[in-house]
Every structure is written in structure tokens, then in C-alpha cells.
Design a protein around this motif. Structure first.
Motif, PDB file in Angstrom:
ATOM      1  N   GLN A 120       0.824  -1.207   0.000  1.00 33.28           N
ATOM      2  CA  GLN A 120       0.000   0.000   0.000  1.00 33.28           C
ATOM      3  C   GLN A 120       0.861   1.260   0.000  1.00 33.28           C
ATOM      4  O   GLN A 120       0.345   2.371  -0.090  1.00 33.28           O
ATOM      5  CB  GLN A 120      -0.939  -0.006   1.203  1.00 33.28           C
ATOM      6  N   ASP A 121       2.172   1.081   0.083  1.00 33.41           N
ATOM      7  CA  ASP A 121       3.071   2.235   0.095  1.00 33.41           C
ATOM      8  C   ASP A 121       3.250   2.839  -1.292  1.00 33.41           C
ATOM      9  O   ASP A 121       3.699   3.988  -1.410  1.00 33.41           O
ATOM     10  CB  ASP A 121       4.455   1.826   0.630  1.00 33.41           C
ATOM     11  N   THR A 122       2.914   2.063  -2.320  1.00 40.26           N
ATOM     12  CA  THR A 122       3.160   2.531  -3.691  1.00 40.26           C
ATOM     13  C   THR A 122       1.866   2.695  -4.487  1.00 40.26           C
ATOM     14  O   THR A 122       1.888   2.626  -5.711  1.00 40.26           O
ATOM     15  CB  THR A 122       4.085   1.543  -4.430  1.00 40.26           C
ATOM     16  N   VAL A 123       0.767   2.923  -3.804  1.00 39.89           N
ATOM     17  CA  VAL A 123      -0.539   2.944  -4.468  1.00 39.89           C
ATOM     18  C   VAL A 123      -0.577   3.956  -5.616  1.00 39.89           C
ATOM     19  O   VAL A 123      -1.049   3.640  -6.718  1.00 39.89           O
ATOM     20  CB  VAL A 123      -1.661   3.232  -3.448  1.00 39.89           C
ATOM     21  N   GLU A 124      -0.100   5.156  -5.390  1.00 38.09           N
ATOM     22  CA  GLU A 124      -0.175   6.177  -6.439  1.00 38.09           C
ATOM     23  C   GLU A 124       0.708   5.814  -7.635  1.00 38.09           C
ATOM     24  O   GLU A 124       0.319   6.041  -8.788  1.00 38.09           O
ATOM     25  CB  GLU A 124       0.200   7.553  -5.878  1.00 38.09           C
ATOM     26  N   LEU A 125       1.878   5.255  -7.367  1.00 35.64           N
ATOM     27  CA  LEU A 125       2.727   4.789  -8.465  1.00 35.64           C
ATOM     28  C   LEU A 125       2.061   3.653  -9.231  1.00 35.64           C
ATOM     29  O   LEU A 125       2.130   3.593 -10.463  1.00 35.64           O
ATOM     30  CB  LEU A 125       4.080   4.317  -7.923  1.00 35.64           C
ATOM     31  N   GLN A 126       1.428   2.742  -8.503  1.00 40.07           N
ATOM     32  CA  GLN A 126       0.716   1.641  -9.147  1.00 40.07           C
ATOM     33  C   GLN A 126      -0.363   2.176 -10.086  1.00 40.07           C
ATOM     34  O   GLN A 126      -0.515   1.695 -11.217  1.00 40.07           O
ATOM     35  CB  GLN A 126       0.088   0.727  -8.102  1.00 40.07           C
ATOM     36  N   LYS A 127      -1.124   3.145  -9.607  1.00 41.94           N
ATOM     37  CA  LYS A 127      -2.207   3.708 -10.425  1.00 41.94           C
ATOM     38  C   LYS A 127      -1.663   4.371 -11.692  1.00 41.94           C
ATOM     39  O   LYS A 127      -2.193   4.180 -12.787  1.00 41.94           O
ATOM     40  CB  LYS A 127      -3.008   4.713  -9.605  1.00 41.94           C
ATOM     41  N   GLU A 128      -0.597   5.154 -11.526  1.00 45.24           N
ATOM     42  CA  GLU A 128      -0.021   5.839 -12.681  1.00 45.24           C
ATOM     43  C   GLU A 128       0.525   4.844 -13.695  1.00 45.24           C
ATOM     44  O   GLU A 128       0.329   4.993 -14.916  1.00 45.24           O
ATOM     45  CB  GLU A 128       1.089   6.791 -12.228  1.00 45.24           C
ATOM     46  N   SER A 129       1.200   3.814 -13.216  1.00 45.58           N
ATOM     47  CA  SER A 129       1.725   2.784 -14.114  1.00 45.58           C
ATOM     48  C   SER A 129       0.593   2.064 -14.835  1.00 45.58           C
ATOM     49  O   SER A 129       0.662   1.827 -16.053  1.00 45.58           O
ATOM     50  CB  SER A 129       2.563   1.788 -13.310  1.00 45.58           C
ATOM     51  N   PHE A 130      -0.450   1.730 -14.105  1.00 41.86           N
ATOM     52  CA  PHE A 130      -1.615   1.053 -14.677  1.00 41.86           C
ATOM     53  C   PHE A 130      -2.208   1.891 -15.810  1.00 41.86           C
ATOM     54  O   PHE A 130      -2.475   1.396 -16.914  1.00 41.86           O
ATOM     55  CB  PHE A 130      -2.635   0.837 -13.556  1.00 41.86           C
ATOM     56  N   ILE A 131      -2.379   3.171 -15.557  1.00 40.98           N
ATOM     57  CA  ILE A 131      -2.965   4.063 -16.566  1.00 40.98           C
ATOM     58  C   ILE A 131      -2.080   4.136 -17.802  1.00 40.98           C
ATOM     59  O   ILE A 131      -2.573   4.121 -18.941  1.00 40.98           O
ATOM     60  CB  ILE A 131      -3.210   5.458 -15.963  1.00 40.98           C
TER      61      ILE A 131
END
Length: 260
Positions: A103-114
Motif C-alpha cells: 500500500q506504500d506505492t498505491v499512487e505509483l501503481q495507479k499511474e503505471s496502470f494508466i
């Protein structure tokens, strides 16, 4: 013939096979597993992975960064587009969201997903999605950024029927792994019962998640047959029917592979 729609051949421990990937491919062929998709999880190993699979006409590849690897860097759109042009590459991913382990990288995960979804729209290649404990955000991002004409797959599915239904509404298939053979997976087997066979893919996720009765051994593409048998038992179909339908599903989704 069977297709293993998701494996990681570059991650196999080949020490017991004289370090020969050919023996893994041959073992799969001996059980009528005719093709497989080797899925990328990071940028660093991608060139090696592509070099590894290029020796085999019946092995395809993807390009992408797993959500648990985004701390090492997320791919630029140009990077994804460059590798997507490789004749071997038939999909983007795996990408997605994993809130169970990180859960520490949620924003990075979202950006990568997009970024993967945007590259999918540009290339018309489907997206392989990893999702764990992130149902609402996964579906929300797919609704906002995925191209429904291209679609993709939720791989190694372990979530509920409602999420599967919403994903199918967005033109995403549902892929099941050896987890469905596990004794404690009755809830997931119920999802298999509900998902139409025309929306199902089968996979090993090798070298992980070895199905029953081979638990304790490293997973390999040949064991996708056990996944197919489990689907057949749940659906009341013959395994030959599951093989034919899931292979047709694979070709429909990964149409760049079907065109080869």
C-alpha cells in the motif's frame, strides 16, 4: 490443444532440467500444451526475457511492469510503445493494482496502470491485469482509461463474482490458475461456475501456484492441463471442450498471436 495464457518462463529454475528451457517446452508439448504467453513483470529483465522466448515459435511475450515492481520505476509510454512493436509481443502487462502486498506505492501503481492502458489504446494490444484487494480502484481505472474495443484479461483471478461481472462488461476476460484446484478454494470455484466459458482463459502463472496434484513441485506450462480439467469438472464439460474454447478465447483476445 491447450494454451497457457500466462507464465514466466524466464523465472523458472531450470537446474533440474540441465538449464534447458527446451525441455520445459517439450514437456508441455507432450501433454498437448501447444502455445504459451510469457509475461513481463519488470523493465530490467525484459530484454533477457524477449531473447529467451524468441527461440520458440510457439511462445509469445508481453511488455509491462508488475504493480509490486513500480518502486523500481514505472515505464514511460514511449518505452511500452517501443517494445509493443516487437513481433513477439502480443500484450501489455502485467500491470494493475496490488494492495495486499503493497500500500506504500498505491499512487505509483495507479499511474503505471494508466500508462499501460493508454499504450494499449495506442497499439490495440490487450492488457494483462493483476489485481489483489483493489477491486473498486481496478474497475474504476478500467472504466476511465481502458479501451473497451481492445479489452484484456484479469489474470490469476481470486476475487468475487461481482468484480468478474463488472470486468466482463468492460470486455475483459477472466483467467483462472491452479488456485482453483486448492482444497480451500471453493468460493473461487463458485466464481468459475458463474463465469461463462466464452470469457475464461486458463493459465499456470508458472513457476508459481502449482496445481493439485503437483503441489510442492515448481509449476510449469504442462500443468495448465490440470487447470483445464478442474474447469471442465466444475462446468460439467469434457476437457477437450475446455481446451478448444479457451484456445479460441485466447486467439480472440490476443489476436496478434492468432495472426502468426
Amino acid at each position: 490443444m491447450f494454451v497457457d495464457s500466462h507464465c514466466h518462463l524466464d523465472r523458472l529454475d531450470l537446474s533440474a532440467r540441465n538449464n534447458e528451457l527446451t525441455s520445459v517446452i517439450d514437456a508441455a508439448a507432450s501433454r498437448d500444451v501447444s502455445r504459451m504467453l510469457c509475461v513481463a513483470i519488470d523493465m530490467e529483465q525484459l530484454p533477457y526475457m524477449l531473447q529467451t522466448v524468441k527461440r520458440f515459435d510457439n511462445v509469445y511475450a508481453s511488455v509491462g511492469v508488475h504493480p509490486l515492481h513500480v518502486a523500481d520505476g514505472i515505464p514511460e509510454r514511449a518505452f511500452l510503445l517501443e517494445y509493443a512493436a516487437d513481433p513477439k509481443v502480443v500484450a501489455l502487462g502485467e500491470t494493475g493494482l496490488d494492495y495486499f502486498y503493497s500500500q506504500d506505492t498505491v499512487e505509483l501503481q495507479k499511474e503505471s496502470f494508466i500508462r499501460h492502458l493508454q499504450a494499449s489504446a495506442d497499439t490495440r494490444l490487450p492488457v494483462i491485469v493483476h489485481t489483489r484487494d483493489a477491486r473498486e480502484d481496478t474497475i474504476s481505472i478500467l472504466r476511465q482509461h481502458a479501451d473497451p474495443e481492445v479489452g484484456g484479461v484479469l489474470h490469476c483471478f481470486t476475487e468475487n463474482w461481482e468484480m468478474a461481472r463488472q470486468a466482463m462488461d468492460l470486455n475483459y476476460m477472466i483467467s483462472f490458475s491452479g488456485i482453483i484446484t486448492f482444497r480451500n478454494a471453493e468460493a473461487l470455484r463458485e466464481v468459475v461456475r458463474q463465469v461463462p466459458i466464452e470469457s475464461i482463459l486458463i493459465e499456470t502463472d508458472a513457476p508459481y501456484l502449482t496445481p493439485v496434484p503437483f503441489r510442492g513441485k515448481p509449476n510449469e506450462p504442462q500443468y495448465v492441463v490440470e487447470v483445464a480439467q478442474c474447469v471442465a469438472d466444475i462446468k460439467g464439460l469434457r476437457i477437450e471442450e475446455v481446451a478448444e474454447i479457451t484456445t479460441n478465447n485466447f486467439d480472440r483476445l490476443f489476436n496478434k498471436a492468432a495472426a502468426k
